[in-house]
Design a protein around this motif. Structure first.
Motif, PDB file in Angstrom:
ATOM      1  N   GLY A  95       9.451  47.652 -17.161  1.00 32.27           N
ATOM      2  CA  GLY A  95       9.172  47.358 -18.563  1.00 32.27           C
ATOM      3  C   GLY A  95       8.848  48.606 -19.359  1.00 32.27           C
ATOM      4  O   GLY A  95       9.297  48.760 -20.506  1.00 32.27           O
ATOM      5  N   ILE A  96       8.081  49.513 -18.765  1.00 27.46           N
ATOM      6  CA  ILE A  96       7.749  50.773 -19.441  1.00 27.46           C
ATOM      7  C   ILE A  96       9.017  51.581 -19.702  1.00 27.46           C
ATOM      8  O   ILE A  96       9.207  52.144 -20.787  1.00 27.46           O
ATOM      9  N   LEU A  97       9.898  51.630 -18.705  1.00 33.09           N
ATOM     10  CA  LEU A  97      11.148  52.372 -18.864  1.00 33.09           C
ATOM     11  C   LEU A  97      12.061  51.731 -19.909  1.00 33.09           C
ATOM     12  O   LEU A  97      12.889  52.415 -20.524  1.00 33.09           O
ATOM     13  N   LEU A  98      11.898  50.424 -20.120  1.00 36.79           N
ATOM     14  CA  LEU A  98      12.741  49.711 -21.082  1.00 36.79           C
ATOM     15  C   LEU A  98      12.126  49.631 -22.478  1.00 36.79           C
ATOM     16  O   LEU A  98      12.738  49.043 -23.376  1.00 36.79           O
ATOM     17  N   VAL A  99      10.943  50.201 -22.665  1.00 32.60           N
ATOM     18  CA  VAL A  99      10.299  50.133 -23.982  1.00 32.60           C
ATOM     19  C   VAL A  99      11.177  50.737 -25.080  1.00 32.60           C
ATOM     20  O   VAL A  99      11.331  50.127 -26.150  1.00 32.60           O
ATOM     21  N   PRO A 100      11.778  51.924 -24.890  1.00 28.91           N
ATOM     22  CA  PRO A 100      12.656  52.451 -25.956  1.00 28.91           C
ATOM     23  C   PRO A 100      13.825  51.517 -26.273  1.00 28.91           C
ATOM     24  O   PRO A 100      14.168  51.309 -27.440  1.00 28.91           O
TER      25      PRO A 100
END
Length: 268
Positions: A95-100
């Motif tokens: 999820g953190i990696l997909l934030v952008p």
């Protein structure tokens, strides 16, 4: 041997935590579009799916424990619970990696909804070729350029990060620990399963009384231009990483929390 029940539990856990991590993307999209209320309204649609998944997760976990006990393989339960928490950590990291990517998708959805104002049409558009093309165009990896100084952004201190880490760890472990406590104290299994609030209650107070207000104020400051957008993104990154650290910390808290709940179930 393929373990479908465990896989189902892990997927549900992952989905719930993925949606939770993407909440930060909604904040960034709201700041960029200056439409905070709209960004959270659209995000709440995903939250509905997350909460629906959560309503299934508890029974699946309970069935897992019952099955293990009846099969005489209760010693494997602790490993199962660790897998569940590991799935939460992996999903949070994803999820953190997909934030952008998420914030670009939310921004596009906000712009489209502002013109069309139809949730049904928005949902259909999301799975249409146009929506999939937008997803492909929005796909991007996070950049660490705004973290090059690793300077703590204004409005977010170590106290907030530590509190968020602790709150997220307790939220991650609460239900799992209460169900595992039912294995530790099988004669009070039902009582133990209802005591997740013993852990989650404190976490909820931390989250909604101390952490969310800080982040909300910073979001408003970013919208009003009082906080630079780069500083806001850096703050979101720190908060996200503290959330990830919390899911990892939950591994260490699992057994103590389960033992505490089991003790309360037996003696109170």
């Amino acid at each position: 041997m393929f373990d479908l029940p465990l896989l189902t539990i892990l997927l549900l856990t992952g989905f719930i935590n993925l949606i939770g991590a993407l909440a930060y993307a909604a904040r960034i999209a709201g700041v960029r579009t200056r439409r905070i209320a709209m960004s959270f309204a659209l995000f709440n649609i995903l939250v509905l799916f997350s909460r629906t998944s959560n309503s299934f997760l508890g029974p699946f976990l309970a069935k897992r424990i019952e099955t293990r006990i009846h099969d005489g393989s209760g010693l494997s339960l602790f490993l199962d619970m660790q897998f569940v928490l590991a799935a939460a950590s992996v999903a949070t990291l994803v999820g953190i990696l997909l934030v952008p990517t998420g914030q670009r998708m939310f921004a596009a959805a906000i712009g489209w909804y502002q013109d069309n104002r139809s949730t049904t049409r928005l949902a259909l558009k999301a799975v249409s070729p146009t929506g999939l093309r937008t997803l492909r165009q929005s796909l991007t990896f996070p950049s660490l350029s705004h973290l090059k100084s690793w300077k703590m952004p204004k409005g977010i201190g170590w106290g907030v990060l530590i509190a968020n880490c602790l709150a997220q760890s307790l939220l991650a472990v609460g239900v799992v620990a209460s169900l595992y406590a039912g294995y530790l104290a099988p004669e009070f299994r039902v009582t133990a399963s209802q005591l997740s609030a013993l852990i989650n209650g404190f976490a909820t107070i931390l989250l909604f009384a101390f952490i969310d207000p800080q982040l909300s104020v910073m979001t408003d400051d970013a919208v009003e231009g009082k906080v630079d957008e780069a500083d806001f993104r850096r703050a979101i990154t720190f908060i996200s990483l503290s959330r990830l650290a919390g899911t990892v910390l939950a591994q260490a808290l699992l057994l103590p929390a389960a033992m505490l709940i089991a003790w309360v179930a037996v003696h109170v």
